[in-house]
Write a protein that holds these residues in place. Sequence first.
Motif, PDB file in Angstrom:
ATOM      1  N   ALA A   1      65.868 -19.808  15.289  1.00 25.44           N
ATOM      2  CA  ALA A   1      65.306 -18.464  15.452  1.00 25.44           C
ATOM      3  C   ALA A   1      64.190 -18.201  14.455  1.00 25.44           C
ATOM      4  CB  ALA A   1      66.417 -17.424  15.291  1.00 25.44           C
ATOM      5  N   THR A   2      64.159 -18.948  13.355  1.00 25.41           N
ATOM      6  CA  THR A   2      63.122 -18.755  12.329  1.00 25.41           C
ATOM      7  C   THR A   2      61.837 -19.526  12.630  1.00 25.41           C
ATOM      8  OG1 THR A   2      64.114 -20.584  11.076  1.00 25.41           O
ATOM      9  CG2 THR A   2      64.833 -18.343  10.524  1.00 25.41           C
TER      10      THR A   2
ATOM     11  N   SER B   1      70.476 -24.589  14.917  1.00 30.82           N
ATOM     12  CA  SER B   1      70.598 -23.211  14.411  1.00 30.82           C
ATOM     13  C   SER B   1      70.336 -23.106  12.914  1.00 30.82           C
ATOM     14  CB  SER B   1      71.985 -22.655  14.740  1.00 30.82           C
ATOM     15  OG  SER B   1      72.992 -23.290  13.964  1.00 30.82           O
TER      16      SER B   1
ATOM     17  N   GLU C   1      75.847 -17.316  23.101  1.00 37.90           N
ATOM     18  CA  GLU C   1      75.180 -16.823  21.900  1.00 37.90           C
ATOM     19  C   GLU C   1      75.570 -17.666  20.688  1.00 37.90           C
ATOM     20  OE1 GLU C   1      75.847 -12.721  21.272  1.00 37.90           O
ATOM     21  OE2 GLU C   1      75.066 -12.089  23.226  1.00 37.90           O
ATOM     22  N   ARG C   2      74.586 -18.069  19.921  1.00 40.38           N
ATOM     23  CA  ARG C   2      74.830 -18.789  18.665  1.00 40.38           C
ATOM     24  C   ARG C   2      73.844 -18.247  17.639  1.00 40.38           C
ATOM     25  NH1 ARG C   2      77.040 -23.688  16.763  1.00 40.38           N
ATOM     26  NH2 ARG C   2      77.748 -24.242  18.854  1.00 40.38           N
ATOM     27  N   ARG C   3      74.376 -17.790  16.553  1.00 38.71           N
ATOM     28  CA  ARG C   3      73.534 -17.201  15.514  1.00 38.71           C
ATOM     29  C   ARG C   3      72.533 -18.228  15.005  1.00 38.71           C
ATOM     30  NH1 ARG C   3      75.828 -14.423   9.929  1.00 38.71           N
ATOM     31  NH2 ARG C   3      73.794 -13.720   9.107  1.00 38.71           N
ATOM     32  N   GLY C   4      71.285 -17.824  14.921  1.00 39.63           N
ATOM     33  CA  GLY C   4      70.238 -18.688  14.380  1.00 39.63           C
ATOM     34  C   GLY C   4      69.567 -19.579  15.401  1.00 39.63           C
TER      35      GLY C   4
ATOM     36  N   VAL D   1      67.723 -19.882  19.365  1.00 43.46           N
ATOM     37  CA  VAL D   1      67.183 -19.222  20.557  1.00 43.46           C
ATOM     38  C   VAL D   1      66.761 -20.292  21.556  1.00 43.46           C
ATOM     39  CG1 VAL D   1      66.389 -17.193  19.283  1.00 43.46           C
ATOM     40  CG2 VAL D   1      64.848 -19.129  19.603  1.00 43.46           C
TER      41      VAL D   1
END
Length: 297
Positions: free
Chosen positions: A171-172, A234, A250-253, A255
């Motif tokens: 995501a970063t 992620s 959904e997985r944090r970090g 996309v």
Amino acid sequence: MKFRRLHYFVAVADELHFGRAAARLGIAQPPLSRQIKALEEELGASLFNRSRSQIRLTDAGEILRERARDILDRVDSAEEAVRQAGAGTIGSLTIGFVSSATYSVLPDIVHAFRAENADVELTLVPMNNAGQRDALIQRRMDIGIARPRIDDDELRHETINRERLVVALPATDPLAQRSALTVADLANREFVLYPDKPRPTFADHVIAICRSCGVEPRVAQLVYDYQTAAGLVSVGVGVSLVPESTATGERRGLVCRPLNGVKAETELSVNWRIDNRGPLVHRFVETARSVSRRLLA
């Protein structure tokens, strides 16, 4: 000891009358009497005290009546269980599956199969294609849900789902701000691919897609399965191409973005031994076909 004689004995023990027992069994009385006498000779014990007015069970007869009923009940139960197993209504199946299949059609297939086969025990074991192949060849597993298919002379396979590949990235990563990506956009990124063995694998499919677009992917790490790859993506280890269905999880970090400019697809397959003619295996395969047709309609 013949089961038929036990059956005859129980009838006489219930009726305490040879005539009524013979009628119940649908045979003449003399053959019945001969079978009971043969049973007594075989066991070396009198089973009935006979008189002109009535017959009664001896102590040996009382013991045999109790045991004989249990034996005959077990035989009936065994016969029914064998018939049901032969018809594929009871039994067990061991199914191996790649982890990404849980985002695709596998849950629907399992639910549909269990709804129609409540007495069949399903054991679901996550494993990659290599593990599935070995387990199928060694008969430790009945069905393999693999990506793509397992190629082996001893196995049969059918495609149960096709879907597009999408880009999974941290995501970063600045590319995460775009609505869609191309393979060329990933030229300067390192890749996390799976599975790591045996080659060729799904990883080689991704590499081939990149090369078809003039990009030689830099592989940061080869890992066991999708779950591990997604975890590494992620936390910023690299990017990957993954089945579109996994983007719903959904997985944090992490996309996912559509991949444009190339036809990038993957297939999910059901695999089983050619010589496995068990009704449960073929019932599961038919369920997989039916669910696949319904979802793709």
